[in-house]
Design a protein around this motif. Structure first.
Motif, PDB file in Angstrom:
ATOM      1  N   LEU A  68      31.282   3.627  99.650  1.00 52.02           N
ATOM      2  CA  LEU A  68      32.776   4.425  99.491  1.00 52.02           C
ATOM      3  C   LEU A  68      33.564   3.153 100.323  1.00 52.02           C
ATOM      4  O   LEU A  68      34.881   3.207  99.955  1.00 52.02           O
ATOM      5  CB  LEU A  68      33.063   5.377 100.245  1.00 52.02           C
ATOM      6  N   GLU A  69      33.186   2.404 100.872  1.00 51.49           N
ATOM      7  CA  GLU A  69      34.051   1.017 101.435  1.00 51.49           C
ATOM      8  C   GLU A  69      34.971   0.265 100.270  1.00 51.49           C
ATOM      9  O   GLU A  69      36.181   0.061 100.635  1.00 51.49           O
ATOM     10  CB  GLU A  69      33.126   0.175 102.167  1.00 51.49           C
ATOM     11  N   PHE A  70      34.169   0.224  99.138  1.00 45.70           N
ATOM     12  CA  PHE A  70      35.058  -0.170  98.326  1.00 45.70           C
ATOM     13  C   PHE A  70      36.351   0.531  97.853  1.00 45.70           C
ATOM     14  O   PHE A  70      37.398  -0.168  97.338  1.00 45.70           O
ATOM     15  CB  PHE A  70      34.336  -0.497  96.770  1.00 45.70           C
ATOM     16  N   GLY A  71      36.503   1.644  98.212  1.00 45.01           N
ATOM     17  CA  GLY A  71      37.726   2.511  98.124  1.00 45.01           C
ATOM     18  C   GLY A  71      38.599   2.631  99.083  1.00 45.01           C
ATOM     19  O   GLY A  71      39.646   3.386  98.903  1.00 45.01           O
ATOM     20  N   ASP A  72      38.299   1.989 100.089  1.00 45.79           N
ATOM     21  CA  ASP A  72      39.175   2.297 101.482  1.00 45.79           C
ATOM     22  C   ASP A  72      40.539   1.528 101.121  1.00 45.79           C
ATOM     23  O   ASP A  72      40.694   0.195 100.610  1.00 45.79           O
ATOM     24  CB  ASP A  72      38.591   1.440 102.562  1.00 45.79           C
ATOM     25  N   LEU A  94      47.782  -2.565 117.545  1.00 48.10           N
ATOM     26  CA  LEU A  94      47.327  -2.897 116.016  1.00 48.10           C
ATOM     27  C   LEU A  94      47.830  -2.111 114.879  1.00 48.10           C
ATOM     28  O   LEU A  94      47.918  -2.516 113.851  1.00 48.10           O
ATOM     29  CB  LEU A  94      45.733  -2.559 115.765  1.00 48.10           C
ATOM     30  N   VAL A  95      48.667  -0.918 115.080  1.00 46.08           N
ATOM     31  CA  VAL A  95      49.202  -0.313 114.184  1.00 46.08           C
ATOM     32  C   VAL A  95      50.218  -1.243 113.392  1.00 46.08           C
ATOM     33  O   VAL A  95      50.983  -1.895 114.000  1.00 46.08           O
ATOM     34  CB  VAL A  95      49.834   1.042 114.789  1.00 46.08           C
ATOM     35  N   GLY A  96      50.096  -1.050 111.939  1.00 41.80           N
ATOM     36  CA  GLY A  96      51.049  -1.954 111.219  1.00 41.80           C
ATOM     37  C   GLY A  96      50.399  -3.097 110.698  1.00 41.80           C
ATOM     38  O   GLY A  96      50.938  -3.903 109.892  1.00 41.80           O
ATOM     39  N   LYS A  97      49.392  -3.629 111.529  1.00 44.74           N
ATOM     40  CA  LYS A  97      48.879  -4.880 111.253  1.00 44.74           C
ATOM     41  C   LYS A  97      47.518  -4.710 110.008  1.00 44.74           C
ATOM     42  O   LYS A  97      47.530  -3.412 109.603  1.00 44.74           O
ATOM     43  CB  LYS A  97      47.849  -5.346 112.208  1.00 44.74           C
ATOM     44  N   LYS A  98      47.090  -5.695 109.627  1.00 43.44           N
ATOM     45  CA  LYS A  98      46.094  -5.597 108.419  1.00 43.44           C
ATOM     46  C   LYS A  98      44.831  -6.246 108.855  1.00 43.44           C
ATOM     47  O   LYS A  98      44.612  -7.076 109.481  1.00 43.44           O
ATOM     48  CB  LYS A  98      46.722  -6.312 107.198  1.00 43.44           C
ATOM     49  N   VAL A  99      43.609  -5.705 108.071  1.00 42.79           N
ATOM     50  CA  VAL A  99      42.457  -6.109 108.500  1.00 42.79           C
ATOM     51  C   VAL A  99      41.764  -6.390 107.004  1.00 42.79           C
ATOM     52  O   VAL A  99      42.115  -5.749 105.968  1.00 42.79           O
ATOM     53  CB  VAL A  99      41.364  -5.141 109.140  1.00 42.79           C
ATOM     54  N   LEU A 100      40.771  -7.209 107.021  1.00 47.72           N
ATOM     55  CA  LEU A 100      40.174  -7.468 105.759  1.00 47.72           C
ATOM     56  C   LEU A 100      38.838  -6.610 105.502  1.00 47.72           C
ATOM     57  O   LEU A 100      37.926  -6.570 106.301  1.00 47.72           O
ATOM     58  CB  LEU A 100      39.489  -9.076 106.114  1.00 47.72           C
ATOM     59  N   LEU A 101      38.962  -6.076 104.312  1.00 45.00           N
ATOM     60  CA  LEU A 101      37.963  -5.195 103.977  1.00 45.00           C
ATOM     61  C   LEU A 101      36.709  -6.093 103.477  1.00 45.00           C
ATOM     62  O   LEU A 101      36.754  -6.698 102.487  1.00 45.00           O
ATOM     63  CB  LEU A 101      38.296  -4.413 102.913  1.00 45.00           C
ATOM     64  N   PRO A 102      35.389  -6.034 103.968  1.00 49.84           N
ATOM     65  CA  PRO A 102      34.637  -6.705 103.713  1.00 49.84           C
ATOM     66  C   PRO A 102      33.924  -6.537 102.165  1.00 49.84           C
ATOM     67  O   PRO A 102      34.082  -5.444 101.471  1.00 49.84           O
ATOM     68  CB  PRO A 102      33.428  -6.497 104.432  1.00 49.84           C
ATOM     69  N   VAL A 129      34.923  -6.958  99.212  1.00 48.55           N
ATOM     70  CA  VAL A 129      35.781  -7.239  98.197  1.00 48.55           C
ATOM     71  C   VAL A 129      37.041  -8.024  98.530  1.00 48.55           C
ATOM     72  O   VAL A 129      37.914  -8.232  97.754  1.00 48.55           O
ATOM     73  CB  VAL A 129      36.506  -5.702  97.818  1.00 48.55           C
ATOM     74  N   ASP A 130      36.966  -8.379  99.820  1.00 49.35           N
ATOM     75  CA  ASP A 130      38.080  -9.138 100.306  1.00 49.35           C
ATOM     76  C   ASP A 130      39.529  -8.884 100.001  1.00 49.35           C
ATOM     77  O   ASP A 130      40.423  -9.607  99.603  1.00 49.35           O
ATOM     78  CB  ASP A 130      37.927 -10.648  99.881  1.00 49.35           C
ATOM     79  N   ARG A 131      39.809  -7.675 100.357  1.00 44.80           N
ATOM     80  CA  ARG A 131      40.959  -7.117 100.344  1.00 44.80           C
ATOM     81  C   ARG A 131      41.679  -6.455 101.717  1.00 44.80           C
ATOM     82  O   ARG A 131      41.028  -6.054 102.411  1.00 44.80           O
ATOM     83  CB  ARG A 131      41.064  -5.774  99.273  1.00 44.80           C
ATOM     84  N   MET A 132      42.853  -6.808 101.779  1.00 45.26           N
ATOM     85  CA  MET A 132      43.880  -6.476 103.156  1.00 45.26           C
ATOM     86  C   MET A 132      44.141  -5.248 103.038  1.00 45.26           C
ATOM     87  O   MET A 132      44.719  -4.722 101.978  1.00 45.26           O
ATOM     88  CB  MET A 132      44.625  -7.746 103.444  1.00 45.26           C
ATOM     89  N   GLY A 141      34.686  -0.121  88.649  1.00 46.41           N
ATOM     90  CA  GLY A 141      35.996  -0.459  89.093  1.00 46.41           C
ATOM     91  C   GLY A 141      36.050  -1.189  90.312  1.00 46.41           C
ATOM     92  O   GLY A 141      37.124  -1.367  91.070  1.00 46.41           O
ATOM     93  N   THR A 142      35.085  -1.508  91.020  1.00 44.57           N
ATOM     94  CA  THR A 142      35.037  -2.040  92.317  1.00 44.57           C
ATOM     95  C   THR A 142      35.316  -3.883  92.232  1.00 44.57           C
ATOM     96  O   THR A 142      35.643  -4.340  93.009  1.00 44.57           O
ATOM     97  CB  THR A 142      33.540  -2.041  93.193  1.00 44.57           C
ATOM     98  N   GLY A 143      34.725  -4.099  90.969  1.00 43.00           N
ATOM     99  CA  GLY A 143      34.987  -5.609  90.795  1.00 43.00           C
ATOM    100  C   GLY A 143      33.881  -6.507  91.557  1.00 43.00           C
ATOM    101  O   GLY A 143      34.024  -7.735  91.655  1.00 43.00           O
ATOM    102  N   THR A 144      32.714  -5.762  91.764  1.00 43.41           N
ATOM    103  CA  THR A 144      31.769  -6.465  92.590  1.00 43.41           C
ATOM    104  C   THR A 144      30.223  -6.359  91.699  1.00 43.41           C
ATOM    105  O   THR A 144      30.325  -5.447  90.788  1.00 43.41           O
ATOM    106  CB  THR A 144      31.380  -5.713  93.864  1.00 43.41           C
TER     107      THR A 144
END
Length: 649
Positions: A9-13, A28-36, A38-41, A92-95
């Motif tokens: 389900l990580e792909f849908g985060d 950290l609230v308001g910052k962004k992190v990289l989703l492994p 799929v490389d999406r912030m 639809g994950t593109g992976t």
């Protein structure tokens, strides 16, 4: 760092959430992190729903695949990413994981994260709650999809108001809060279902995205395709009160039968069905409720109180009980256990008991008819009847009145219990037994009692008809020669005609008979054995006219004899000639042995209670039990001693 049980389900985060009061993550609230993978912030958001004590205190927000995450996502504008199709296949994950079954993807994603060094710890085993389909036991995966909804806020308010303002009454009243809990907190209602069977949603789509709704006699334009979904079962069921009666036309049936007076149903579908019927009925019928009273009964459970299910193997086939014991026995058993709003257990022994009750009634009616019970002519006046007849008529009026009240309050269990005890105790065990001597004597008194017995059975069978329809129909038609009990008038009570003086006389008879039976039992006299007895004092209590009836019941014959034993109740003394009725030597030996046993038990209890060391150490419940034993054995000694003294020397 965060944990997960379903890594695919990580792909849908769409975000990572923390509690706004968690000092560890406030910066950290308001910052962004990289989703492994799929490389999406994705953003870090703060929400009160997050429990800072659970896990790391940081959770992934998969808004398109979790109900709680969806609500959180709506509050924070989180992106809705759908990562599997309706068949549970990744899409639809593109992976490279697209096309994998979700269970295969679960393992493959963990392996890939492990290779990347992203898995820092694993906990096995890990017990958690996951929804499963009740039919196939497959894990349920929440998935965002396009559905049809009903906006329920104004409709639910109307449904709540109808109960609050008294237009609709819920029985039992204590179930009302459960109803309000549902209607006052109802979410918009999803009414579309992806099932094979059901009412097809009457929505049609045009080639260019046009949407039209067609009624029963309307046709969509050429080339339009109907929505493949069907309506929720409870949406269809909610239409029942008015849609079956010709609505929207102002049909005679709709005018006559809407609203209905009472809806009877199980409490388990109070929300699914009852609340929905209220919503739809109030809306479609311009604020007129679909029913005036909602009666909620419980569930039928097995004899141990467990809910019946095929998986437990504790289901009961009612047809088997009906074949074995009769439909009336099963119906009466269920009615006798039907307390409003509470579950009832069902055991075969109880159905067998109801069958025995039906047999008792059948035999009593047969006996009555063989002895001339009838419903011909008017009932004799009260002053022309004996006390026994007036007593049973008074008890009949009382039973009808109380049963009526209980039926009106939907207290079916109490009503059945009341009727059962009147039929078995008052009618069969007392009235019939007390009247046998009158029937045997024949003559005018017997004729009046036969008419009274016919009246009692006639009214009792009418009263019992709702809970034992088949046997009462047969007996009533045979007794009265009427067309059908189903079209007979409901019994009416006349409490103004109660004869309390007769009630008092019969209660005195019952007390005397009960005492004589106790005496005979204590003396070891067989219940079928007849003994010679002398009654004195009956005239003092107004029972001299009923000596024959009392003697018949207790099997005591009149005559001269050697009256060596006696018992007394009030002003009435009964003396017995026990010659030949009791083996005096054997009876004295039995009572002596019982007396010795009781004395030994009493002495043992006294020793313990007088022992200070024992009393200091013994638990209070043990001390209480010993004290009760001392009291009981002392009572037994007194009783047995009295019996020994009554035995002839």
């Amino acid at each position: 760092m965060f944990g997960s049980l379903e890594f695919f389900l990580e792909f849908g985060d769409g975000a990572v959430a923390v509690n706004p009061n968690d000092e560890r993550y406030k910066h950290l609230v308001g910052k962004k992190v990289l989703l492994p993978l799929v490389d999406r912030m994705i953003p870090i958001i703060a929400d009160e729903l997050v429990d800072p004590e659970f896990g790391t205190g940081a959770v992934k927000v998969t808004a398109a695949h979790d109900p709680n995450d969806f609500e959180m996502g709506m509050r924070h504008g989180v992106e809705l990413v759908i990562i599997m199709n309706e068949h549970g296949v990744m899409a639809g994950t593109g992976t490279k994981f697209d096309g994998m079954d979700r269970f295969d993807a679960r393992k493959a994603v963990v392996d890939e994260l492990r290779k990347l060094g992203r898995v820092v710890a694993e906990k096995r085993p890990y017990v958690h709650a996951v929804g499963h389909c009740q039919r196939c036991d497959t894990t349920v995966e929440p998935r965002l999809s396009k559905q049809w909804f009903v906006k329920v806020a104004p409709l639910a308010k109307a449904a709540g108001d109808a109960v609050r303002d008294g237009r609709v009454k819920i029985e039992p009243e204590q179930m009302s809060p459960r109803y309000f809990e549902w209607v006052d907190n109802m979410h918009d209602w999803c009414i579309s279902r992806q099932l094979w069977w059901g009412h097809r949603i009457p929505v049609f789509y045009g080639p260019n995205g046009e949407v039209v709704v067609c009624g029963p006699d309307e046709k969509p334009p050429a080339g339009y395709v109907q929505d493949p979904d069907v309506l929720d079962t409870w949406f269809s069921s909610a239409l029942w009160p008015f849609s079956t009666l010709g609505w929207p036309e102002k049909s005679p049936d709709l005018k006559k039968f809407y609203p209905t007076s009472v809806l009877v149903t199980g409490y388990d579908i109070l929300f699914f069905w009852v609340a929905r019927m209220m919503i739809m009925g109030l809306f479609a019928m311009d604020g007129k409720q679909p029913f005036d009273v909602i009666v909620l009964h419980g569930l039928v459970r097995d004899q141990f109180g467990k809910k019946m299910s095929k998986s437990r193997g504790n289901t009961i086939d009612p047809i088997e009980f009906m074949d074995k014991y009769g439909s009336d026995a099963l119906r009466f058993t269920l009615a006798r256990g039907a307390n409003p709003g509470t579950d009832q257990a069902l055991a075969e022994d109880w159905v067998a008991g109801s069958r025995n009750f039906a047999t008792k009634l059948w035999n009593a009616t047969r006996f009555a008819m063989l002895n001339g019970a009838n419903v011909s002519g008017d009932l004799p006046a009260t002053d022309q009847l004996n006390a026994i007849d007036n007593w049973i008529l008074t008890r009949l009026d009382q039973t009808i009145a109380e049963a009526d009240e209980l039926f009106e309050k939907f207290e079916f269990a109490k009503a059945c219990e009341l009727i059962y005890h009147f039929a078995w105790d008052d009618l069969c065990d007392w009235y019939l037994e007390l009247s046998k001597s009158t029937f045997s004597a024949a003559g005018g008194e017997a004729d009046k009692s036969k008419r009274v017995l016919g009246q009692v059975l006639d009214q009792l069978l009418r009263l019992m008809h709702p809970v034992m329809p088949f046997i009462t129909e047969q007996m009533w038609c045979t007794l009265t020669q009427g067309e059908s009990l189903m079209i007979a008038d409901w019994p009416k009570s006349d409490l103004s005609s109660q004869d309390f003086s007769s009630v008092k006389l019969v209660e005195q008879m019952q007390a005397i008979i009960t005492e004589v039976r106790r005496f005979r039992n204590d003396q070891g006299i067989k219940s079928t054995a007849k003994v010679v007895a002398k009654f004195t004092g009956l005239s003092k209590v107004g029972l001299d006219k009923y000596e024959a009836a009392i003697r018949h019941v207790v099997k005591c014959e009149a005559g001269a004899g050697n009256f060596t034993a006696k018992t007394q109740i009030g002003d009435v003394v009964i003396e017995f000639d026990l010659t030949g009725a009791v083996d005096l030597v054997a009876e004295r030996a039995r009572l002596t042995k019982d007396l010795q046993t009781a004395q030994k038990d009493r002495d043992t209890a006294k020793v313990k209670l007088e022992n200070d060391g024992f009393m200091a150490k013994a638990p209070m419940e043990v001390v209480t039990e010993i004290r009760e034993r001392l009291a009981q054995t002392s009572s037994d000694i007194e009783r047995i001693t009295a019996l020994l003294e009554k035995l002839p020397k």
